[in-house]
Write a protein that holds these residues in place. Sequence first.
Motif, PDB file in Angstrom:
ATOM      1  N   GLN A  50       0.799  -1.229   0.000  1.00  0.00           N
ATOM      2  CA  GLN A  50       0.000   0.000   0.000  1.00  0.00           C
ATOM      3  C   GLN A  50       0.831   1.278   0.000  1.00  0.00           C
ATOM      4  OE1 GLN A  50      -3.075  -0.276  -0.672  1.00  0.00           O
ATOM      5  NE2 GLN A  50      -3.103  -2.479  -0.416  1.00  0.00           N
ATOM      6  N   ARG A  51       2.032   1.232   0.519  1.00  0.00           N
ATOM      7  CA  ARG A  51       2.936   2.393   0.593  1.00  0.00           C
ATOM      8  C   ARG A  51       2.204   3.655   1.063  1.00  0.00           C
ATOM      9  NH1 ARG A  51       7.339   0.640   1.701  1.00  0.00           N
ATOM     10  NH2 ARG A  51       8.186   2.687   1.367  1.00  0.00           N
ATOM     11  N   PRO A  52       1.705   3.657   2.291  1.00  0.00           N
ATOM     12  CA  PRO A  52       0.991   4.834   2.789  1.00  0.00           C
ATOM     13  C   PRO A  52       1.924   6.032   2.961  1.00  0.00           C
ATOM     14  CG  PRO A  52       1.400   3.309   4.575  1.00  0.00           C
ATOM     15  CD  PRO A  52       1.820   2.612   3.306  1.00  0.00           C
ATOM     16  N   ASP A  53       1.343   7.216   2.815  1.00  0.00           N
ATOM     17  CA  ASP A  53       2.077   8.455   3.086  1.00  0.00           C
ATOM     18  C   ASP A  53       2.098   8.745   4.576  1.00  0.00           C
ATOM     19  OD1 ASP A  53       2.497   9.157   0.310  1.00  0.00           O
ATOM     20  OD2 ASP A  53       0.368   9.671   0.245  1.00  0.00           O
ATOM     21  N   VAL A  54       1.014   8.347   5.253  1.00  0.00           N
ATOM     22  CA  VAL A  54       0.875   8.580   6.689  1.00  0.00           C
ATOM     23  C   VAL A  54       0.242   7.344   7.319  1.00  0.00           C
ATOM     24  CG1 VAL A  54      -0.239  10.004   8.469  1.00  0.00           C
ATOM     25  CG2 VAL A  54       0.613  11.086   6.380  1.00  0.00           C
ATOM     26  N   VAL A  55       0.790   6.937   8.454  1.00  0.00           N
ATOM     27  CA  VAL A  55       0.197   5.864   9.254  1.00  0.00           C
ATOM     28  C   VAL A  55      -0.397   6.520  10.500  1.00  0.00           C
ATOM     29  CG1 VAL A  55       0.591   3.723  10.531  1.00  0.00           C
ATOM     30  CG2 VAL A  55       1.900   4.198   8.432  1.00  0.00           C
ATOM     31  N   VAL A  56      -1.681   6.255  10.733  1.00  0.00           N
ATOM     32  CA  VAL A  56      -2.370   6.743  11.931  1.00  0.00           C
ATOM     33  C   VAL A  56      -2.588   5.531  12.816  1.00  0.00           C
ATOM     34  CG1 VAL A  56      -4.456   7.832  12.825  1.00  0.00           C
ATOM     35  CG2 VAL A  56      -3.493   8.597  10.635  1.00  0.00           C
ATOM     36  N   LEU A  57      -2.070   5.556  14.037  1.00  0.00           N
ATOM     37  CA  LEU A  57      -2.127   4.366  14.879  1.00  0.00           C
ATOM     38  C   LEU A  57      -2.190   4.696  16.347  1.00  0.00           C
ATOM     39  CD1 LEU A  57       1.299   2.777  15.518  1.00  0.00           C
ATOM     40  CD2 LEU A  57       1.106   4.931  14.285  1.00  0.00           C
ATOM     41  N   ASP A  58      -2.660   3.716  17.105  1.00  0.00           N
ATOM     42  CA  ASP A  58      -2.601   3.758  18.562  1.00  0.00           C
ATOM     43  C   ASP A  58      -1.523   2.772  18.987  1.00  0.00           C
ATOM     44  OD1 ASP A  58      -2.873   3.754  21.280  1.00  0.00           O
ATOM     45  OD2 ASP A  58      -5.049   3.554  21.266  1.00  0.00           O
ATOM     46  N   PRO A  59      -0.332   3.260  19.342  1.00  0.00           N
ATOM     47  CA  PRO A  59       0.772   2.355  19.662  1.00  0.00           C
ATOM     48  C   PRO A  59       0.776   1.877  21.109  1.00  0.00           C
ATOM     49  CG  PRO A  59       1.552   4.576  19.791  1.00  0.00           C
ATOM     50  CD  PRO A  59       0.090   4.648  19.360  1.00  0.00           C
ATOM     51  N   PHE A  60      -0.218   2.279  21.883  1.00  0.00           N
ATOM     52  CA  PHE A  60      -0.245   1.915  23.296  1.00  0.00           C
ATOM     53  C   PHE A  60      -1.169   0.729  23.519  1.00  0.00           C
ATOM     54  CE2 PHE A  60       0.765   6.467  23.126  1.00  0.00           C
ATOM     55  CZ  PHE A  60       2.026   6.425  23.709  1.00  0.00           C
ATOM     56  N   SER A  61      -0.908  -0.342  22.778  1.00  0.00           N
ATOM     57  CA  SER A  61      -1.718  -1.557  22.896  1.00  0.00           C
ATOM     58  C   SER A  61      -1.189  -2.391  24.057  1.00  0.00           C
ATOM     59  CB  SER A  61      -1.651  -2.360  21.601  1.00  0.00           C
ATOM     60  OG  SER A  61      -0.372  -2.921  21.452  1.00  0.00           O
ATOM     61  N   PRO A  62      -2.015  -3.324  24.527  1.00  0.00           N
ATOM     62  CA  PRO A  62      -1.545  -4.163  25.631  1.00  0.00           C
ATOM     63  C   PRO A  62      -0.320  -5.009  25.274  1.00  0.00           C
ATOM     64  CG  PRO A  62      -3.911  -4.407  25.306  1.00  0.00           C
ATOM     65  CD  PRO A  62      -3.390  -3.583  24.165  1.00  0.00           C
ATOM     66  N   ALA A  63      -0.183  -5.371  24.012  1.00  0.00           N
ATOM     67  CA  ALA A  63       0.878  -6.302  23.620  1.00  0.00           C
ATOM     68  C   ALA A  63       2.247  -5.640  23.461  1.00  0.00           C
ATOM     69  CB  ALA A  63       0.490  -6.993  22.310  1.00  0.00           C
ATOM     70  N   ARG A  64       2.278  -4.392  23.023  1.00  0.00           N
ATOM     71  CA  ARG A  64       3.563  -3.743  22.747  1.00  0.00           C
ATOM     72  C   ARG A  64       3.495  -2.274  23.125  1.00  0.00           C
ATOM     73  NH1 ARG A  64       5.540  -6.069  16.982  1.00  0.00           N
ATOM     74  NH2 ARG A  64       7.472  -6.569  18.005  1.00  0.00           N
ATOM     75  N   SER A  65       4.637  -1.662  23.232  1.00  0.00           N
ATOM     76  CA  SER A  65       4.668  -0.253  23.614  1.00  0.00           C
ATOM     77  C   SER A  65       5.093   0.615  22.440  1.00  0.00           C
ATOM     78  CB  SER A  65       5.648  -0.051  24.772  1.00  0.00           C
ATOM     79  OG  SER A  65       6.978  -0.146  24.297  1.00  0.00           O
ATOM     80  N   ALA A  66       4.855   1.904  22.593  1.00  0.00           N
ATOM     81  CA  ALA A  66       5.254   2.862  21.561  1.00  0.00           C
ATOM     82  C   ALA A  66       6.749   2.803  21.308  1.00  0.00           C
ATOM     83  CB  ALA A  66       4.845   4.276  21.975  1.00  0.00           C
ATOM     84  N   LYS A  67       7.533   2.520  22.348  1.00  0.00           N
ATOM     85  CA  LYS A  67       8.996   2.454  22.199  1.00  0.00           C
ATOM     86  C   LYS A  67       9.417   1.370  21.219  1.00  0.00           C
ATOM     87  CE  LYS A  67       9.840   3.169  26.885  1.00  0.00           C
ATOM     88  NZ  LYS A  67      10.673   2.981  28.059  1.00  0.00           N
ATOM     89  N   VAL A  68       8.603   0.327  21.082  1.00  0.00           N
ATOM     90  CA  VAL A  68       8.898  -0.770  20.163  1.00  0.00           C
ATOM     91  C   VAL A  68       8.225  -0.539  18.809  1.00  0.00           C
ATOM     92  CG1 VAL A  68       8.586  -3.245  19.761  1.00  0.00           C
ATOM     93  CG2 VAL A  68       9.194  -2.420  22.048  1.00  0.00           C
ATOM     94  N   ILE A  69       6.968  -0.179  18.830  1.00  0.00           N
ATOM     95  CA  ILE A  69       6.156  -0.088  17.617  1.00  0.00           C
ATOM     96  C   ILE A  69       6.595   1.036  16.682  1.00  0.00           C
ATOM     97  CG2 ILE A  69       3.832   0.466  16.782  1.00  0.00           C
ATOM     98  CD1 ILE A  69       2.801  -1.047  19.291  1.00  0.00           C
ATOM     99  N   LEU A  70       6.773   2.226  17.215  1.00  0.00           N
ATOM    100  CA  LEU A  70       7.081   3.367  16.342  1.00  0.00           C
ATOM    101  C   LEU A  70       8.424   3.223  15.626  1.00  0.00           C
ATOM    102  CD1 LEU A  70       5.497   6.142  18.546  1.00  0.00           C
ATOM    103  CD2 LEU A  70       4.675   5.312  16.335  1.00  0.00           C
TER     104      LEU A  70
END
Length: 135
Positions: A50-70
């Motif tokens: 898809q090659r998005p220009d922008v990803v909109v996300l909630d990185p604060f899921s129970p499984a992983r943290s923003a420090k890992v996901i972003l």
Amino acid sequence: METIRILLVDNHPTFLRLVSEFLREHHAGEITVVGTARTVQEGLALTGAQRPDVVVLDPFSPARSAKVILPLLRAALPGAGLVVLTARSEGVYRRAALAAGADEFVAKADIVAELMPAIRRAYFLHTLPGGGGGG
């Protein structure tokens, strides 16, 4: 102006549908939702095709943290904007998201007024010459 290609990632399917519909209904000429995903892994799998220009996300899921996901998303899509959209509006979450590589932070409570301006800023940060992004 070409449309901004958006990938939405959130673990709540109803919220994904509502945000997608909101963006399509109110910003159809400006954005195209190219995909939705319930997990970061699904989102990463969609990025290649898809090659998005922008990803909109909630990185604060129970499984992983923003420090890992972003950082994972930044590595996979160095030229894309990253907008965090989360119910967690406390300053600690904003600071964590921005420190981990998010370009913008929007509380879900402010979605109507703040999401599209944040998407635009993230997009232009990575597409304009000298904007600082890789696109």
